[in-house]
Design an enzyme around this catalytic site. Structure first.
Site, PDB file in Angstrom:
ATOM      1  N   TYR A  58       0.809  -1.050  -0.340  1.00  0.00           N
ATOM      2  CA  TYR A  58      -0.331   0.204   0.050  1.00  0.00           C
ATOM      3  C   TYR A  58       0.852   1.319  -0.046  1.00  0.00           C
ATOM      4  O   TYR A  58       2.164   1.653   0.084  1.00  0.00           O
ATOM      5  CB  TYR A  58      -0.992  -0.173   1.350  1.00  0.00           C
ATOM      6  CG  TYR A  58      -0.296   0.489   2.456  1.00  0.00           C
ATOM      7  CD1 TYR A  58      -0.360   0.981   2.795  1.00  0.00           C
ATOM      8  CD2 TYR A  58       0.179  -0.829   2.842  1.00  0.00           C
ATOM      9  CE1 TYR A  58       0.280   2.005   4.303  1.00  0.00           C
ATOM     10  CE2 TYR A  58       0.792  -0.320   4.501  1.00  0.00           C
ATOM     11  CZ  TYR A  58       1.463   1.161   4.744  1.00  0.00           C
ATOM     12  OH  TYR A  58       2.004   1.473   6.370  1.00  0.00           O
ATOM     13  N   LYS A  80       6.113  -1.646   1.815  1.00  0.00           N
ATOM     14  CA  LYS A  80       5.363  -1.443   2.233  1.00  0.00           C
ATOM     15  C   LYS A  80       4.295  -2.356   1.982  1.00  0.00           C
ATOM     16  O   LYS A  80       3.553  -2.000   1.664  1.00  0.00           O
ATOM     17  CB  LYS A  80       5.318   0.147   1.903  1.00  0.00           C
ATOM     18  CG  LYS A  80       4.012   0.887   3.346  1.00  0.00           C
ATOM     19  CD  LYS A  80       4.493   2.382   2.299  1.00  0.00           C
ATOM     20  CE  LYS A  80       3.076   3.074   2.850  1.00  0.00           C
ATOM     21  NZ  LYS A  80       3.952   3.338   4.582  1.00  0.00           N
ATOM     22  N   GLU A 128      12.931   2.744  13.619  1.00  0.00           N
ATOM     23  CA  GLU A 128      12.132   3.549  13.039  1.00  0.00           C
ATOM     24  C   GLU A 128      10.968   4.124  13.860  1.00  0.00           C
ATOM     25  O   GLU A 128      11.421   2.966  14.719  1.00  0.00           O
ATOM     26  CB  GLU A 128      11.721   3.821  11.660  1.00  0.00           C
ATOM     27  CG  GLU A 128      11.283   2.690  11.795  1.00  0.00           C
ATOM     28  CD  GLU A 128      11.124   2.007  10.028  1.00  0.00           C
ATOM     29  OE1 GLU A 128      10.852   3.137   9.080  1.00  0.00           O
ATOM     30  OE2 GLU A 128      11.001   1.269   9.844  1.00  0.00           O
ATOM     31  N   LEU A 173      11.074   1.989   6.878  1.00  0.00           N
ATOM     32  CA  LEU A 173      10.956   1.568   5.700  1.00  0.00           C
ATOM     33  C   LEU A 173      11.136   3.224   4.260  1.00  0.00           C
ATOM     34  O   LEU A 173      11.646   3.708   5.936  1.00  0.00           O
ATOM     35  CB  LEU A 173       9.128   1.458   5.545  1.00  0.00           C
ATOM     36  CG  LEU A 173       8.965   1.927   4.353  1.00  0.00           C
ATOM     37  CD1 LEU A 173       8.622   1.139   3.381  1.00  0.00           C
ATOM     38  CD2 LEU A 173       6.835   2.898   4.768  1.00  0.00           C
TER      39      LEU A 173
END
Length: 289
Positions: free
Chosen positions: A35, A153, A185, A209
């Site tokens: 996505y 993702k 992250e 990501l």
């Protein structure tokens, strides 16, 4: 009349309430899909080139092949059309794009022969976190329990969901994920910190990501002669942070002024964070990349 609430599903525009996906879609049974979420300001999508490239990389990474008539660029065109259809061309909105491997009898291996991917695109009104951006937000530290390909993702977000829920239950805005003694992250953002005057963040590898706002901000920082050191922040260095902030499509540059039970630096948004907030805000206002 308010928003029409029209979405796009597998080649057709229809009311959201009437959109239907099979219970045998591989997103439902396996989370087998990818996505993207794009930001739109006054009907104009921001940083589409970066989003298109990342979507293409995610599709390649899990080996989903689009139909010949489809492409990430085509999906952004559909997103722009949905903004118009839903009367979201003034103010801020987001565009959500999801591609799954399609509908097939439940088997772990890919369907053979291949089935058409399921493509879903929708839009929503968006309100930035303006107050928190000024005062600063809070975060907690949390173990990074995700799989080894965080650079894709995908729809497999359960570890992120659990970390985000833990943060919410502790009254925090975000969870800082830690793996092997370093900050990777956030549950839904990228983390940056200033350690001994150096702006630091985790390098783009399989453990994070590569955020779109991170890419945009890196370019903007170079224009301000701000060097970005892609050396992970070690847990032992966290007490020395003078500034900490997160970036994301729906968070922009968000100062983190408290981590776990203590302040970051002097407990207020730092000077470098403020500079990066301003330059990103200018880029968003001008239509950006």
């Amino acid at each position: 009349m308010a928003s029409k609430d029209v979405v796009y599903l597998n080649g057709e525009f229809c009311p959201r309430a009437e959109a239907r996906v099979s219970v045998e879609d591989r997103a439902f049974v396996f989370g087998d899909g990818v996505y993207e979420v794009l930001r739109a300001i006054n009907g104009k999508l921001f940083a589409t080139r970066f989003h298109n490239d990342r979507l293409r990389r995610s599709l390649d990474g899990i080996r989903i092949t689009l139909e010949e008539s489809d492409s990430p660029e085509r999906f952004t065109e559909i997103g722009a059309q949905l903004l118009r259809e839903n009367r979201l061309t003034e103010g801020e909105a987001t565009v959500y794009m999801q591609v799954t491997r399609g509908v097939a009898t439940r088997l772990h291996n890919f369907p053979s022969p291949p089935v058409p991917p399921t493509v879903y695109i929708s839009v929503s009104r968006f309100k930035p976190h303006s107050d928190l951006a000024q005062s600063g937000a809070t975060a907690i530290s949390h173990p990074d329990l995700r799989w080894g390909r965080c650079d894709l993702k995908t729809l497999n977000l359960l570890p992120n969901v659990l970390a985000a829920q833990t943060a919410k239950e502790r009254g925090a805005f975000e969870a800082m994920l830690i793996r092997d003694g370093v900050v990777t992250e956030g549950a839904k953002t990228n983390f940056f910190g200033v350690v001994d005057g150096s702006l630091r963040t985790h390098p783009c590898d399989n453990h994070i990501l590569p955020g779109i706002t991170r890419w945009v901000l890196n370019d903007l920082a170079r224009g301000l002669n701000i060097a970005l050191d892609e050396t992970p922040i070690k847990v032992a260095e966290i007490p020395r942070l003078s500034e900490l902030f997160i970036t994301g499509t729906t968070t922009d540059v968000m100062p983190i002024v408290r981590l776990d039970d203590g302040p970051v630096g002097n407990g207020k948004p730092g000077e470098l964070t403020r500079r990066l907030q301003r330059v990103l805000g200018e880029s968003l206002a001008s239509g950006g990349t």
